[in-house]
Design an enzyme around this catalytic site. Structure first.
Site, short mmCIF file in Angstrom:
data_model
loop_
_atom_site.label_atom_id
_atom_site.label_comp_id
_atom_site.label_asym_id
_atom_site.label_seq_id
_atom_site.Cartn_x
_atom_site.Cartn_y
_atom_site.Cartn_z
N PRO A 2 -4.64 3.96 3.96
CA PRO A 2 -3.76 2.67 4.24
C PRO A 2 -2.73 2.99 3.84
O PRO A 2 -2.27 3.20 2.71
CB PRO A 2 -4.74 1.76 3.62
CG PRO A 2 -5.56 2.69 2.65
CD PRO A 2 -5.12 4.16 2.97
N GLU A 3 -1.38 2.41 4.41
CA GLU A 3 -0.12 1.92 4.23
C GLU A 3 -0.07 0.64 3.87
O GLU A 3 -1.01 -0.18 3.95
CB GLU A 3 0.85 2.65 5.25
CG GLU A 3 0.37 4.03 5.37
CD GLU A 3 1.43 4.68 6.57
OE1 GLU A 3 2.46 4.14 6.85
OE2 GLU A 3 0.87 5.82 6.95
N HIS A 110 -20.82 6.95 1.97
CA HIS A 110 -19.31 7.03 0.85
C HIS A 110 -19.24 6.02 0.35
O HIS A 110 -18.21 5.66 -0.19
CB HIS A 110 -18.30 7.22 2.31
CG HIS A 110 -18.54 8.51 3.06
ND1 HIS A 110 -18.43 8.46 4.35
CD2 HIS A 110 -18.92 9.88 2.49
CE1 HIS A 110 -18.59 9.87 4.84
NE2 HIS A 110 -18.78 10.54 3.77
N ARG A 128 -13.27 10.96 0.31
CA ARG A 128 -12.87 12.05 -0.44
C ARG A 128 -12.64 11.62 -1.88
O ARG A 128 -12.28 12.48 -2.74
CB ARG A 128 -11.42 12.30 0.24
CG ARG A 128 -11.39 13.06 1.66
CD ARG A 128 -10.18 12.96 2.17
NE ARG A 128 -9.26 14.14 1.59
CZ ARG A 128 -8.10 14.58 2.12
NH1 ARG A 128 -7.44 13.87 3.34
NH2 ARG A 128 -7.42 15.67 1.77
N ARG A 171 19.48 10.43 -3.54
CA ARG A 171 18.73 11.58 -2.95
C ARG A 171 19.28 12.48 -1.78
O ARG A 171 18.83 12.50 -0.55
CB ARG A 171 17.25 11.20 -2.45
CG ARG A 171 16.54 10.24 -3.57
CD ARG A 171 15.12 10.10 -3.23
NE ARG A 171 14.46 11.37 -2.83
CZ ARG A 171 13.20 11.81 -2.76
NH1 ARG A 171 12.40 10.77 -3.52
NH2 ARG A 171 12.89 12.67 -2.38
#
Length: 291
Positions: A2-3, A110, A128, A171
């Site tokens: 998810p973002e 899960h 995970r 950057r």
DNA sequence: TGCCCCCTGCAG
DNA sequence: CTGCAGGGGGCA
């Protein structure tokens, strides 16, 4: 997985359903998935009897605010899901519907943590086990190792072309995609929305920070806001794991222009979408539209 | 500022 | 079987 749009969808959805409910019991099925802020010695059961006050979001983190100044900081990382199922909801499900099948499978293999609430059950699933539910307190949030590194919100006024220009300058020798993904600059942009924003801005993901013109910086700033807002509008992107807080699919996957479209024709110029590896992640772009 | 790694499952 | 997956912490 998810973002920002996915996390925001979950927070908005659950924010309407959970407040005022009491946590009856806490079940930790995977010890690795339940963390405690440093200094806290409470057991998970310490929050039993507390009420949920509200939900909020910091970057891609979910915060569930409880009474007595406790809170739960939840990170879904790649495969996390936070799903609430009201009591008796399963009876009302439309059998055969994908959302119904998913909800019926709760708790699943899960499921790592779940909270029994007054009117239903809140499941934290995470295939995970990268994600976590962290017990913490309001006064500890700002110094949390995850929270304290977060930059500014992409939909805020502070995120403007001047800010992005500053990031890109700092950057200068990094890929612009890596800069977008770095949560210490602008928060909430992950692999999908970074690719989508760069496509929308017609900028190649591998361009170096100091190579972007002011025009491109301005375009990219607007594109980040645009794709993040679109993701929220469509309740997030459901490709494999992501579900809304009510266990439904997002719809943004139907509106992606480059992510996951390797080899398919660009929606603008028909050139096949290319996939490369940048910043350690799969990166999709149109070699013709993006300069 | 890049890489490896955490862990599990699925597609090629 | 190898490689890859919406994230990000810790290490050169």
């Amino acid at each position: 997985m998810p973002e920002l749009p996915e996390v925001e969808t979950v927070v908005r959805g659950l924010g309407k359903l959970l407040p005022r409910q009491t946590i009856k019991t806490v079940e930790v099925l995977s010890a690795k998935s339940f963390l405690k802020a440093t200094g806290l010695t409470e057991k998970p059961a310490a929050i039993e009897g507390l009420k949920i006050r509200s939900l909020s979001r910091r970057g891609k983190g979910i915060i569930i605010h409880l009474t007595r100044d406790y809170c739960l900081l939840i990170h879904l990382k790649m495969t996390g899901q936070l799903v609430y199922i009201e009591k008796d909801a399963k009876k009302r499900l439309n059998y055969g519907h994908p959302d119904a099948n998913f909800l019926e499978s709760m708790p699943s293999s899960h499921t790592r943590v779940f909270l029994r609430l007054t009117n239903g059950v809140l499941y934290f699933n995470d295939q995970r086990r990268f994600g976590y539910v962290k017990l913490t307190r309001e006064e500890l949030l700002d110094s949390d190792p995850f929270i304290k590194r977060l930059g500014i919100e992409p939909l805020s006024l502070e995120f403007n072309s001047k800010f992005l220009a500053g990031l890109a300058r700092r950057r200068a020798r990094s890929n612009i995609k890596a800069t977008l993904l770095d949560q210490s600059g602008v928060v909430g942009v992950g692999n999908i929305y970074a690719d989508e924003a760069l496509f929308d801005a017609k900028v190649q993901p591998t361009r170096l920070g100091d190579s972007l013109s002011p025009t491109e910086i301005t375009r990219l700033t607007k594109s980040v806001k645009k794709v993040i807002a679109l993701g929220i509008k469509y309740s997030g992107t459901s490709l494999t794991h992501y579900k809304t807080g009510e266990g439904a699919q997002g719809k943004m996957q139907n509106h992606l222009k480059v992510y996951g479209r390797t080899g398919l024709p660009c929606t603008v110029c028909k050139t096949p979408i290319k996939k490369i590896r940048t910043a350690g992640r799969g990166t999709h772009y149109c070699p013709s539209c993006q300069k």
